[in-house]
Design a protein around this motif. Structure first.
Motif, PDB file in Angstrom:
ATOM      1  N   LYS A   1       8.326  -1.934 -11.225  1.00 61.64           N
ATOM      2  CA  LYS A   1       7.450  -2.844 -10.487  1.00 61.64           C
ATOM      3  C   LYS A   1       7.738  -2.713  -8.992  1.00 61.64           C
ATOM      4  O   LYS A   1       8.724  -3.263  -8.493  1.00 61.64           O
ATOM      5  CB  LYS A   1       7.660  -4.294 -10.940  1.00 61.64           C
ATOM      6  CG  LYS A   1       6.663  -5.263 -10.293  1.00 61.64           C
ATOM      7  CD  LYS A   1       6.778  -6.659 -10.891  1.00 61.64           C
ATOM      8  CE  LYS A   1       5.738  -7.598 -10.281  1.00 61.64           C
ATOM      9  NZ  LYS A   1       5.783  -8.939 -10.898  1.00 61.64           N
ATOM     10  N   PRO A   2       6.906  -2.011  -8.266  1.00 66.93           N
ATOM     11  CA  PRO A   2       7.139  -1.814  -6.840  1.00 66.93           C
ATOM     12  C   PRO A   2       6.727  -3.029  -6.006  1.00 66.93           C
ATOM     13  O   PRO A   2       6.076  -3.958  -6.502  1.00 66.93           O
ATOM     14  CB  PRO A   2       6.254  -0.609  -6.511  1.00 66.93           C
ATOM     15  CG  PRO A   2       5.129  -0.716  -7.490  1.00 66.93           C
ATOM     16  CD  PRO A   2       5.736  -1.272  -8.750  1.00 66.93           C
ATOM     17  N   HIS A   3       7.096  -2.988  -4.757  1.00 68.22           N
ATOM     18  CA  HIS A   3       6.801  -4.085  -3.835  1.00 68.22           C
ATOM     19  C   HIS A   3       5.301  -4.353  -3.735  1.00 68.22           C
ATOM     20  O   HIS A   3       4.871  -5.509  -3.663  1.00 68.22           O
ATOM     21  CB  HIS A   3       7.375  -3.752  -2.461  1.00 68.22           C
ATOM     22  CG  HIS A   3       7.009  -4.733  -1.388  1.00 68.22           C
ATOM     23  ND1 HIS A   3       7.535  -6.008  -1.330  1.00 68.22           N
ATOM     24  CD2 HIS A   3       6.152  -4.625  -0.325  1.00 68.22           C
ATOM     25  CE1 HIS A   3       7.026  -6.648  -0.282  1.00 68.22           C
ATOM     26  NE2 HIS A   3       6.195  -5.831   0.332  1.00 68.22           N
ATOM     27  N   TYR A   4       4.483  -3.285  -3.725  1.00 65.87           N
ATOM     28  CA  TYR A   4       3.054  -3.512  -3.533  1.00 65.87           C
ATOM     29  C   TYR A   4       2.428  -4.296  -4.687  1.00 65.87           C
ATOM     30  O   TYR A   4       1.399  -4.952  -4.500  1.00 65.87           O
ATOM     31  CB  TYR A   4       2.302  -2.201  -3.273  1.00 65.87           C
ATOM     32  CG  TYR A   4       2.403  -1.135  -4.342  1.00 65.87           C
ATOM     33  CD1 TYR A   4       1.678  -1.220  -5.526  1.00 65.87           C
ATOM     34  CD2 TYR A   4       3.190  -0.010  -4.141  1.00 65.87           C
ATOM     35  CE1 TYR A   4       1.754  -0.226  -6.490  1.00 65.87           C
ATOM     36  CE2 TYR A   4       3.276   0.991  -5.094  1.00 65.87           C
ATOM     37  CZ  TYR A   4       2.554   0.887  -6.264  1.00 65.87           C
ATOM     38  OH  TYR A   4       2.640   1.868  -7.221  1.00 65.87           O
ATOM     39  N   GLU A   5       3.027  -4.261  -5.870  1.00 66.24           N
ATOM     40  CA  GLU A   5       2.517  -5.100  -6.960  1.00 66.24           C
ATOM     41  C   GLU A   5       2.755  -6.575  -6.663  1.00 66.24           C
ATOM     42  O   GLU A   5       1.883  -7.418  -6.910  1.00 66.24           O
ATOM     43  CB  GLU A   5       3.193  -4.734  -8.286  1.00 66.24           C
ATOM     44  CG  GLU A   5       2.599  -3.528  -8.971  1.00 66.24           C
ATOM     45  CD  GLU A   5       3.023  -3.431 -10.426  1.00 66.24           C
ATOM     46  OE1 GLU A   5       3.271  -4.489 -11.054  1.00 66.24           O
ATOM     47  OE2 GLU A   5       3.104  -2.300 -10.937  1.00 66.24           O
ATOM     48  N   GLU A   6       3.941  -6.890  -6.130  1.00 65.32           N
ATOM     49  CA  GLU A   6       4.246  -8.272  -5.789  1.00 65.32           C
ATOM     50  C   GLU A   6       3.293  -8.780  -4.704  1.00 65.32           C
ATOM     51  O   GLU A   6       2.796  -9.911  -4.779  1.00 65.32           O
ATOM     52  CB  GLU A   6       5.695  -8.379  -5.318  1.00 65.32           C
ATOM     53  CG  GLU A   6       6.702  -7.989  -6.390  1.00 65.32           C
ATOM     54  CD  GLU A   6       8.119  -7.950  -5.856  1.00 65.32           C
ATOM     55  OE1 GLU A   6       8.299  -8.257  -4.654  1.00 65.32           O
ATOM     56  OE2 GLU A   6       9.036  -7.631  -6.627  1.00 65.32           O
ATOM     57  N   VAL A   7       3.020  -7.941  -3.714  1.00 68.23           N
ATOM     58  CA  VAL A   7       2.065  -8.314  -2.665  1.00 68.23           C
ATOM     59  C   VAL A   7       0.678  -8.517  -3.261  1.00 68.23           C
ATOM     60  O   VAL A   7      -0.025  -9.491  -2.946  1.00 68.23           O
ATOM     61  CB  VAL A   7       2.024  -7.240  -1.562  1.00 68.23           C
ATOM     62  CG1 VAL A   7       0.916  -7.536  -0.559  1.00 68.23           C
ATOM     63  CG2 VAL A   7       3.368  -7.159  -0.852  1.00 68.23           C
ATOM     64  N   GLY A   8       0.281  -7.604  -4.147  1.00 70.22           N
ATOM     65  CA  GLY A   8      -1.032  -7.717  -4.778  1.00 70.22           C
ATOM     66  C   GLY A   8      -1.174  -8.987  -5.594  1.00 70.22           C
ATOM     67  O   GLY A   8      -2.233  -9.636  -5.590  1.00 70.22           O
ATOM     68  N   GLU A   9      -0.123  -9.369  -6.298  1.00 68.72           N
ATOM     69  CA  GLU A   9      -0.173 -10.599  -7.095  1.00 68.72           C
ATOM     70  C   GLU A   9      -0.377 -11.821  -6.204  1.00 68.72           C
ATOM     71  O   GLU A   9      -1.159 -12.726  -6.542  1.00 68.72           O
ATOM     72  CB  GLU A   9       1.112 -10.737  -7.908  1.00 68.72           C
ATOM     73  CG  GLU A   9       1.214  -9.737  -9.055  1.00 68.72           C
ATOM     74  CD  GLU A   9       2.585  -9.706  -9.684  1.00 68.72           C
ATOM     75  OE1 GLU A   9       3.485 -10.413  -9.163  1.00 68.72           O
ATOM     76  OE2 GLU A   9       2.773  -8.982 -10.683  1.00 68.72           O
ATOM     77  N   GLU A  10       0.308 -11.846  -5.066  1.00 69.51           N
ATOM     78  CA  GLU A  10       0.135 -12.963  -4.139  1.00 69.51           C
ATOM     79  C   GLU A  10      -1.278 -13.011  -3.579  1.00 69.51           C
ATOM     80  O   GLU A  10      -1.870 -14.087  -3.410  1.00 69.51           O
ATOM     81  CB  GLU A  10       1.148 -12.852  -2.995  1.00 69.51           C
ATOM     82  CG  GLU A  10       2.592 -13.111  -3.408  1.00 69.51           C
ATOM     83  CD  GLU A  10       2.761 -14.516  -3.980  1.00 69.51           C
ATOM     84  OE1 GLU A  10       2.181 -15.466  -3.411  1.00 69.51           O
ATOM     85  OE2 GLU A  10       3.464 -14.666  -5.008  1.00 69.51           O
TER      86      GLU A  10
END
Length: 271
Positions: free
Chosen positions: A224-233
């Motif tokens: 799970k890369p950082h961009y997934e966390e950003v996308g979820e937000e």
């Protein structure tokens, strides 16, 4: 130009005759290697125009920077808008990236490149990571055609003085001032530059480093890369309708690229 300090015996390749080629995802990535660019005068390919959500291309800014530093823009230079690249990933349409393989391989072959730098796979931006594997695909094909090419990666988010085996420059005062001046002129990246200086301190960018790449495989689909966390937000806030996932969107693209690495086209690389 005053020489910069090189803490190993690699100075023999840090000159234009050594044949350097950069494959970068976005305009502006070259700023991290500003003095490196001055030293080796590379040919620089850029995959997207850096327009982001604004729709304003950064390609001309990078062209100007490269000219001033003595480098050259490749024939493949910002062919994709950022939104197009993102849409390509979301729809699992690998063709726009596959269409870049042969032109980039031809450019490397015609220019006699012997050293290639690509963006590192850091999990920060999916296009950076696809660029990483696109570059590895092209170099793998060139090696199958009989060329000897050293492959390096450039960290874009991590500390400038990265770990590992590679080439490292510590800039003298004149070289560092030219780098800071280039960063100040690149107004489209002012916010990103300020954030990087705040995070690591300005002096950290006196060091420029490219790491030798090994033959490691892609990360597992569960990563799970950082961009997934950003996308979820951003989905939660209503900015995005859905999340770009590594396992569902990016890794399948990487697998398609790796498949092309094993199928060189006859006559692709000139000997």
């Amino acid at each position: 130009m005053s020489p910069a300090f090189i803490p190993d015996d690699s100075s023999g390749v840090l000159h234009p005759e050594a044949g350097w080629f950069f494959i970068l995802a976005h305009p502006g990535h070259e700023l991290r290697l500003h003095h490196f660019v001055e030293r080796v005068a590379p040919t620089v390919a850029v995959l997207t125009d850096g327009s982001g959500s604004t729709g304003v291309s950064r390609a001309d800014d990078t062209r100007a920077l490269l000219r001033t530093a003595g480098a050259h823009a490749a024939t493949v230079f910002a062919p994709l808008a950022d939104r197009e690249a993102y849409r390509t990933l979301m729809t699992s349409d690998a063709q726009p990236f596959l269409d870049l393989i042969d032109p980039l391989a031809d450019a490397i072959g015609r220019g006699g490149a012997r050293h290639v730098v690509v963006d590192a796979e850091e999990g920060f931006n999916p296009v950076h990571d696809v660029c990483h594997w696109l570059g590895r695909t092209i170099v793998s094909r060139a090696r199958l055609e009989g060329r000897t090419i050293d492959l390096f990666e450039l960290d874009l988010v991590a500390h400038p003085d990265g770990s590992g085996d590679g080439l490292r420059l510590v800039l003298d005062e004149a070289a560092f001032e030219r780098k800071l001046f280039a960063a100040r002129r690149y107004t489209a990246l002012a916010a990103e530059a300020a954030a990087a200086f705040d995070r690591y301190g300005c002096d950290a960018f006196r060091t420029e480093f490219v790491r030798r790449l090994d033959d490691r495989p892609p990360r597992e689909a569960s990563w799970k890369p950082h961009y997934e966390e950003v996308g979820e937000e951003r989905v939660k806030s209503g900015r995005y309708p859905s999340v770009l996932r590594y396992g569902a969107h990016v890794r399948p693209m990487i697998e398609v690229l790796i498949g092309r690495a094993e199928t060189p086209r006859a006559g692709l690389i000139e000997h």
